[in-house]
Design an enzyme around this catalytic site. Structure first.
Site, PDB file in Angstrom:
ATOM      1  N   LYS A 123       0.827  -1.205   0.246  1.00 30.72           N
ATOM      2  CA  LYS A 123       0.127  -0.057  -0.086  1.00 30.72           C
ATOM      3  C   LYS A 123       0.885   1.228  -0.055  1.00 30.72           C
ATOM      4  O   LYS A 123       1.896   1.309   0.477  1.00 30.72           O
ATOM      5  CB  LYS A 123      -0.822  -0.141   1.308  1.00 30.72           C
ATOM      6  CG  LYS A 123      -2.111   0.882   1.228  1.00 30.72           C
ATOM      7  CD  LYS A 123      -3.329   0.140   0.594  1.00 30.72           C
ATOM      8  CE  LYS A 123      -4.525   0.846   0.156  1.00 30.72           C
ATOM      9  NZ  LYS A 123      -5.552  -0.141  -0.137  1.00 30.72           N
ATOM     10  N   ASP A 163      -7.038   4.275  -4.274  1.00 25.79           N
ATOM     11  CA  ASP A 163      -7.686   4.033  -3.091  1.00 25.79           C
ATOM     12  C   ASP A 163      -8.273   5.339  -2.761  1.00 25.79           C
ATOM     13  O   ASP A 163      -8.702   6.212  -3.735  1.00 25.79           O
ATOM     14  CB  ASP A 163      -6.704   3.679  -2.042  1.00 25.79           C
ATOM     15  CG  ASP A 163      -7.248   2.991  -0.599  1.00 25.79           C
ATOM     16  OD1 ASP A 163      -7.890   1.891  -0.608  1.00 25.79           O
ATOM     17  OD2 ASP A 163      -7.401   3.934   0.565  1.00 25.79           O
TER      18      ASP A 163
END
Ligand code: NDP
Ligand code: 2IT
Length: 450
Positions: A123, A163
């Site tokens: 991430k 995201d």
């Protein structure tokens, strides 16, 4: 022993509270797996899993439209690549810090393992705030971000995606700079535009997948989504396509929100109203409040920081789809949902429920689908985008949607099987953590101490 691991993690990085929360939940779930497999303890699997393979932290300088210079922080957490290249989104939001990205990367490892596709977990992102920025400011920021990140990513190494705060526009600017720097056109990012390598159904995939998962959960009790009253939070990518698929299933969605407040529309958000929201959020980049200006029957309630709960979760409903951000359902919200008779909570967002709320859901025997299972549809179709890019072909909408459905079905089955095998039938939290964990750990054991 397991308490020990959490203590080590907390002592090492005392400020990373979201990471502690994510690790705490997994550690609690997998105790029985370690008991059955003493070799995992001996191999210090947990100790290895909670330490990222590497963390990249970099400066992102950029110039705004007035010529003023700003400096943000860029991150990429490469958590674990035992079963495939690092894979996971980029988040641009002022709240972004290392603890949040480590929690997201950690959960991504298990989520990706559940998808059936060969993807490791990672991430990244930045504390950059895209709100109120012009397209050219966002472009300059994305270009500067990629000027550093490109050294660490690649289609077989690490494949970022979107995201919070990173959608099609940002992926376009990021891809443009990656291509310029490397002189390669490849599948280094997913969520690309359809016209240049993206996959059909990727924009829809997280929301659609969450609703497919919800429908699988209800089916275990011989129920369907037909006519169910649903609370949805957020109004971004995941929330929009959750509403869209809920409409296909003939459910009635009565709420949506953003970080300023929420709307309650008792009549339900229909397709025309959803089209308004998509324009409002994706093109005009406006606030959800404007929905109540357009549709006066709807009630807008601003966020009240003095309140100890979010009134959105206090409306009577059958199903709840938290689809905004972490810890958006606190203990009181969870209690309100249960007391109002909610039958199912299906998490589109990552870790939207605080641990005490999770305990309440599990204790009340409602259907509760945790994010790492329920929202895995997004990264699954990202995996399908990678496959199509490697094969240099593109599948039809029907083909991708069918695969997405099959994957969500398989994730649901896998969670239930793992939960049953460990004596906690119907507990999707334990099931997801155990099944996700075992696959990654077996790969780590095969590959030796690296
Ligand atoms: P978007 O940026 O498209 O939308 C985010 C939405 O959540 C916006 O409505 C935003 O409101 C709201 N929001 C963000 N931060 C906060 C906050 N601190 N408090 C209240 N509301 C907030 O993001 P996505 O829809 O892509 O992501 C939503 C959630 O789903 C996240 O948890 C993400 O990690 C998760 N997720 C996303 C996937 C994807 O494919 N995109 C896949 C799997 C999970 P505002 O506009 O005011 O900021
Ligand atoms: O949390 C997530 O799964 C995502 N933001 C999507 C990641 C991806 O690589 O598509």
């Amino acid at each position: 022993m397991m308490e020990g691991i959490l203590k080590v993690v907390k002592d090492k990085d005392p400020n990373e509270k979201e990471f502690h929360q994510a690790v705490g939940e997994v550690v609690e779930s997998i105790g029985p797996v370690l008991d059955r497999n003493p070799e995992y303890r001996k191999s210090k699997i947990l100790e290895r899993l909670v330490e990222p393979d590497r963390v990249i932290l970099f400066r992102v300088p950029w110039m705004d439209d007035r010529g003023e210079i700003h400096v943000n922080r860029g991150f990429r957490v490469q958590m674990n690549n035992a079963i495939g290249p690092y894979k996971g989104g980029l988040r641009f939001h002022p709240s972004v810090n290392l603890g949040i990205l480590k929690f997201l990367a950690f959960e991504q490892v298990f989520k990706n393992s559940l998808t059936t596709l060969p993807m490791g977990g990672g991430k990244g992102g930045s504390d950059f705030d895209p709100k109120g920025k012009s397209d050219s400011e966002v472009m300059r920021f994305c270009q500067s971000f990629m000027c550093e990140l490109f050294r660490y990513i690649g289609p077989d190494m690490d494949v970022p995606a979107g995201d919070i705060g990173v959608g099609a526009r940002e992926i376009g600017y990021l891809f443009g700079m990656y291509k310029k720097l490397t002189n390669e056109f490849n599948g280094v990012l997913t969520g690309k535009n359809l016209k240049w390598g993206g996959s059909l159904v990727r924009p829809e995939a997280t929301g659609y997948g969450s609703v497919y998962f919800a429908s699988e959960m209800l089916a275990t009790r011989n129920k369907t989504l037909d006519s169910k009253i649903c609370l949805v939070s957020g109004s971004g990518n995941v929330a929009q396509f959750t509403v869209e698929k809920l409409l296909d299933f003939n459910a009635r969605v009565v709420t949506l929100s953003d970080s300023s407040g929420y709307i309650f529309d008792e009549e339900g958000i229909d397709r025309e109203k959803l089209a308004f929201i998509k324009r409002l959020k994706n093109v005009k980049r406006g606030r959800i409040k404007e929905y109540a200006d357009q549709y006066p029957n709807a009630i807008y309630t601003p966020v009240d920081p003095a309140l100890d709960h979010n009134p959105l979760w206090n409306h009577k409903a059958d199903c709840a789809f938290p689809s905004a951000t972490q810890n958006e359902i606190n203990e009181k919200d969870a209690r309100n949902l249960v007391q109002n008779g909610v039958e199912m909570v299906c998490e589109g967002a990552n870790m939207p429920t605080v641990p005490k709320g999770v305990d309440l859901f599990l204790g009340s025997h409602i259907l509760y689908g945790p994010g790492k299972a329920a929202n895995a549809g997004g990264v699954s179709v990202s995996g399908l985008e990678m496959t199509q890019n490697s094969m240099r072909i593109s599948w039809t909408r029907e083909e991708v949607d069918q695969r997405l459905k099959m994957i969500m079905h398989s994730i649901h089955r896998t969670c239930l099987d793992a939960a049953a095998a460990y004596g906690v039938p119907g507990n999707y939290v334990r099931g997801a953590n155990i099944a996700g964990f075992v696959k990654v750990v077996e790969a780590m054991m095969d590959q030796g101490l690296v």
